[in-house]
Design a protein around this motif. Structure first.
Motif, PDB file in Angstrom:
ATOM      1  N   GLY A  35      25.554  22.435  29.496  1.00 56.89           N
ATOM      2  CA  GLY A  35      25.678  22.472  28.039  1.00 56.89           C
ATOM      3  C   GLY A  35      26.933  21.775  27.550  1.00 56.89           C
ATOM      4  O   GLY A  35      26.914  21.051  26.553  1.00 56.89           O
ATOM      5  N   LYS A  36      28.032  21.988  28.269  1.00 60.83           N
ATOM      6  CA  LYS A  36      29.313  21.385  27.872  1.00 60.83           C
ATOM      7  C   LYS A  36      29.242  19.855  27.983  1.00 60.83           C
ATOM      8  O   LYS A  36      29.675  19.141  27.088  1.00 60.83           O
ATOM      9  CB  LYS A  36      30.413  21.936  28.791  1.00 60.83           C
ATOM     10  CG  LYS A  36      31.810  21.597  28.321  1.00 60.83           C
ATOM     11  CD  LYS A  36      32.845  22.194  29.268  1.00 60.83           C
ATOM     12  CE  LYS A  36      34.233  21.678  28.938  1.00 60.83           C
ATOM     13  NZ  LYS A  36      35.162  21.892  30.053  1.00 60.83           N
ATOM     14  N   ARG A  37      28.684  19.364  29.063  1.00 57.10           N
ATOM     15  CA  ARG A  37      28.614  17.918  29.293  1.00 57.10           C
ATOM     16  C   ARG A  37      27.614  17.235  28.341  1.00 57.10           C
ATOM     17  O   ARG A  37      27.873  16.162  27.832  1.00 57.10           O
ATOM     18  CB  ARG A  37      28.220  17.660  30.760  1.00 57.10           C
ATOM     19  CG  ARG A  37      27.903  16.212  31.099  1.00 57.10           C
ATOM     20  CD  ARG A  37      29.158  15.393  31.256  1.00 57.10           C
ATOM     21  NE  ARG A  37      28.865  13.987  31.512  1.00 57.10           N
ATOM     22  CZ  ARG A  37      29.606  12.985  31.067  1.00 57.10           C
ATOM     23  NH1 ARG A  37      30.669  13.212  30.338  1.00 57.10           N
ATOM     24  NH2 ARG A  37      29.304  11.751  31.352  1.00 57.10           N
ATOM     25  N   TYR A  38      26.463  17.894  28.135  1.00 58.17           N
ATOM     26  CA  TYR A  38      25.372  17.198  27.426  1.00 58.17           C
ATOM     27  C   TYR A  38      25.157  17.691  25.993  1.00 58.17           C
ATOM     28  O   TYR A  38      24.251  17.216  25.309  1.00 58.17           O
ATOM     29  CB  TYR A  38      24.079  17.280  28.263  1.00 58.17           C
ATOM     30  CG  TYR A  38      24.311  16.731  29.660  1.00 58.17           C
ATOM     31  CD1 TYR A  38      24.564  15.368  29.849  1.00 58.17           C
ATOM     32  CD2 TYR A  38      24.344  17.563  30.779  1.00 58.17           C
ATOM     33  CE1 TYR A  38      24.838  14.857  31.107  1.00 58.17           C
ATOM     34  CE2 TYR A  38      24.614  17.060  32.046  1.00 58.17           C
ATOM     35  CZ  TYR A  38      24.859  15.707  32.202  1.00 58.17           C
ATOM     36  OH  TYR A  38      25.142  15.203  33.448  1.00 58.17           O
ATOM     37  N   GLY A  39      25.998  18.644  25.553  1.00 56.34           N
ATOM     38  CA  GLY A  39      25.964  19.038  24.147  1.00 56.34           C
ATOM     39  C   GLY A  39      24.847  19.995  23.775  1.00 56.34           C
ATOM     40  O   GLY A  39      24.173  19.791  22.770  1.00 56.34           O
ATOM     41  N   ILE A  40      24.627  21.027  24.583  1.00 62.70           N
ATOM     42  CA  ILE A  40      23.643  22.062  24.238  1.00 62.70           C
ATOM     43  C   ILE A  40      24.338  23.421  24.255  1.00 62.70           C
ATOM     44  O   ILE A  40      25.079  23.731  25.200  1.00 62.70           O
ATOM     45  CB  ILE A  40      22.468  22.106  25.237  1.00 62.70           C
ATOM     46  CG1 ILE A  40      21.759  20.750  25.297  1.00 62.70           C
ATOM     47  CG2 ILE A  40      21.457  23.173  24.851  1.00 62.70           C
ATOM     48  CD1 ILE A  40      20.500  20.764  26.145  1.00 62.70           C
ATOM     49  N   GLN A  41      24.062  24.219  23.225  1.00 62.04           N
ATOM     50  CA  GLN A  41      24.624  25.574  23.182  1.00 62.04           C
ATOM     51  C   GLN A  41      23.860  26.466  24.154  1.00 62.04           C
ATOM     52  O   GLN A  41      22.639  26.453  24.206  1.00 62.04           O
ATOM     53  CB  GLN A  41      24.489  26.116  21.752  1.00 62.04           C
ATOM     54  CG  GLN A  41      25.056  27.515  21.579  1.00 62.04           C
ATOM     55  CD  GLN A  41      24.794  28.060  20.191  1.00 62.04           C
ATOM     56  OE1 GLN A  41      24.710  27.302  19.219  1.00 62.04           O
ATOM     57  NE2 GLN A  41      24.652  29.365  20.086  1.00 62.04           N
ATOM     58  N   LEU A  42      24.608  27.247  24.921  1.00 66.33           N
ATOM     59  CA  LEU A  42      23.983  28.111  25.926  1.00 66.33           C
ATOM     60  C   LEU A  42      23.893  29.542  25.459  1.00 66.33           C
ATOM     61  O   LEU A  42      24.861  30.061  24.923  1.00 66.33           O
ATOM     62  CB  LEU A  42      24.828  28.108  27.206  1.00 66.33           C
ATOM     63  CG  LEU A  42      24.492  27.058  28.231  1.00 66.33           C
ATOM     64  CD1 LEU A  42      23.071  27.197  28.664  1.00 66.33           C
ATOM     65  CD2 LEU A  42      24.775  25.675  27.716  1.00 66.33           C
ATOM     66  N   GLU A  43      22.764  30.164  25.659  1.00 62.68           N
ATOM     67  CA  GLU A  43      22.625  31.592  25.378  1.00 62.68           C
ATOM     68  C   GLU A  43      21.826  32.190  26.529  1.00 62.68           C
ATOM     69  O   GLU A  43      20.627  31.971  26.637  1.00 62.68           O
ATOM     70  CB  GLU A  43      21.889  31.819  24.044  1.00 62.68           C
ATOM     71  CG  GLU A  43      22.660  31.359  22.824  1.00 62.68           C
ATOM     72  CD  GLU A  43      23.959  32.129  22.566  1.00 62.68           C
ATOM     73  OE1 GLU A  43      24.105  33.254  23.061  1.00 62.68           O
ATOM     74  OE2 GLU A  43      24.819  31.570  21.865  1.00 62.68           O
ATOM     75  N   ALA A  44      22.513  32.925  27.401  1.00 66.59           N
ATOM     76  CA  ALA A  44      21.824  33.495  28.566  1.00 66.59           C
ATOM     77  C   ALA A  44      21.738  35.008  28.437  1.00 66.59           C
ATOM     78  O   ALA A  44      22.535  35.627  27.735  1.00 66.59           O
ATOM     79  CB  ALA A  44      22.568  33.128  29.833  1.00 66.59           C
ATOM     80  N   LEU A  45      20.750  35.564  29.129  1.00 65.30           N
ATOM     81  CA  LEU A  45      20.587  37.025  29.093  1.00 65.30           C
ATOM     82  C   LEU A  45      21.579  37.740  29.990  1.00 65.30           C
ATOM     83  O   LEU A  45      22.047  38.821  29.694  1.00 65.30           O
ATOM     84  CB  LEU A  45      19.172  37.389  29.536  1.00 65.30           C
ATOM     85  CG  LEU A  45      18.103  37.223  28.468  1.00 65.30           C
ATOM     86  CD1 LEU A  45      16.735  37.371  29.083  1.00 65.30           C
ATOM     87  CD2 LEU A  45      18.299  38.244  27.370  1.00 65.30           C
ATOM     88  N   MET A  46      21.855  37.105  31.139  1.00 68.87           N
ATOM     89  CA  MET A  46      22.790  37.713  32.095  1.00 68.87           C
ATOM     90  C   MET A  46      24.056  36.879  32.158  1.00 68.87           C
ATOM     91  O   MET A  46      24.124  35.804  31.577  1.00 68.87           O
ATOM     92  CB  MET A  46      22.164  37.739  33.481  1.00 68.87           C
ATOM     93  CG  MET A  46      21.045  38.706  33.652  1.00 68.87           C
ATOM     94  SD  MET A  46      20.564  38.686  35.383  1.00 68.87           S
ATOM     95  CE  MET A  46      19.128  37.695  35.339  1.00 68.87           C
ATOM     96  N   GLY A  47      25.014  37.347  32.940  1.00 75.05           N
ATOM     97  CA  GLY A  47      26.267  36.615  33.129  1.00 75.05           C
ATOM     98  C   GLY A  47      26.099  35.487  34.135  1.00 75.05           C
ATOM     99  O   GLY A  47      24.979  35.062  34.428  1.00 75.05           O
TER     100      GLY A  47
END
Ligand code: ZN
Length: 332
Positions: free
Chosen positions: A194-206
């Motif tokens: 996400g950081k490299r390619y510009g996508i916001q991350l939202e995960a269920l777990m850590g």
């Protein structure tokens, strides 16, 4: 005919002996094993500890893994607490082989969910993968200097493929509407991506799969799907998709497909190499979030097979019941 068999068996045995003569590189997981294969070519044999489809976060090594490590000439690991079990395994194997951490030199992303923990999934950023393959190449050249030219040539060729794919992903992700550039998956394996390619991350777990998702995480993810009108969420190949499926059912967001984070896909899949895995993930993510394309996923097939099994059992019970009643009627 017997001569033919003898000839074939001799060929197989000589091939095996030849294979055993090669020094063996041991990689902790399938992504690193594939990188090693690309640098080694045919010069060295490459083996891995966690098999394809296994989850390296929670892997439990077997006695045969200890034998594998003790017979290896060099061991490559990701580090950053990805393989928490590796220290004990190497100690049990009493191995004298050098152990190389391929993330050496990478500034890790710190996880804000868990204090003082580094995110291990740096291979998801192809720019950082350059450090991985440079560390692998340098360690192999140091151990086997006579193959320096071969390793260097393989490295240059592989580096170009990785750079090309990096550019491909950068341009592909731009096809997704800015508002919908949200990646929702099971565990937090895509922060580097996400950081490299510009996508916001939202995960269920850590960042590890050891912890379960909390109710607050489920509410947070569901709210983002609604607010940002996220059309699709994604399952991961090494993690039970139950929770993602439940969120999909509740929110109406489709399951866009299966992503590969902690393991390559099987040999017959389109994620069978490190490069193919990153390309597969990108094509699935961009296809689902920009064009609404939905990939057929295994969980649907499994559910259907379970349904058919249930229908089959019900049919058998019904037929059995009817036969029993018919026999009773005949007797009376
Ligand atoms: Zn992971």
């Amino acid at each position: 005919m017997n001569r033919v068999y003898t000839f074939i068996i001799c060929c197989i045995l000589s091939l095996q002996l030849h294979a055993q003569e090669k020094p063996t590189v041991i990689a902790s997981c399938s992504m690193i094993a594939d990188m090693c294969k690309n640098i080694c070519g045919d010069i060295l044999a490459v083996d891995m500890i966690v098999p394809v489809g296994g989850d390296p976060h929670i892997y439990e090594p077997t006695p045969s893994d200890a034998r594998k490590v003790s017979s290896g000439d060099i061991v490559f690991i990701n580090g950053l607490t990805f393989e928490g079990w590796i220290g004990d395994l190497i100690e049990n194997a009493a191995s004298k082989a050098p152990v190389v951490t391929v993330t050496e030199g990478i500034e890790p992303i710190r996880s804000d969910k868990y204090q003082n923990s580094a995110d291990p999934h740096a291979w998801m950023d192809l720019e950082l993968a350059q450090t991985y393959i440079l560390n692998i190449k340098d360690a192999l050249v140091a151990l086997y200097p006579k193959y320096e030219n071969e390793f260097e040539q393989n490295y240059q060729r592989y580096q170009k493929q990785i750079k090309d794919l990096d550019q491909y992903i950068l341009s592909e992700v731009k096809k997704i509407d800015q508002q919908k550039r949200v990646l929702i998956t099971s565990h937090d394996a895509f922060a580097y991506y996400g950081k490299r390619y510009g996508i916001q991350l939202e995960a269920l777990m850590g960042i590890s799969t050891e912890s379960d998702a909390r109710t607050s995480d489920i509410i947070r993810v569901s709210r983002i799907i609604k607010e940002r009108k996220v059309p699709a969420i994604f399952i991961e190949s090494t993690i039970n998709p139950k929770l993602i499926k439940q969120i999909s059912d509740d929110s109406g967001a489709k399951i866009g497909g299966e992503l590969f984070a902690d393991s390559l896909g099987e040999e017959d899949s389109d994620a069978d190499t490190y490069i193919n895995m990153l390309k597969h993930n990108t094509d699935v993510i961009v296809g689902a979030l920009s064009r609404g394309e939905i990939q057929e996923t295994k969980i649907d097939a499994d559910d259907q097979s379970q349904n058919w099994l249930l229908y089959g059992l019900l049919a058998l019970l019904l037929i059995g019941g009817l036969l029993f009643m018919a026999s009773r009627i005949n007797k009376t």
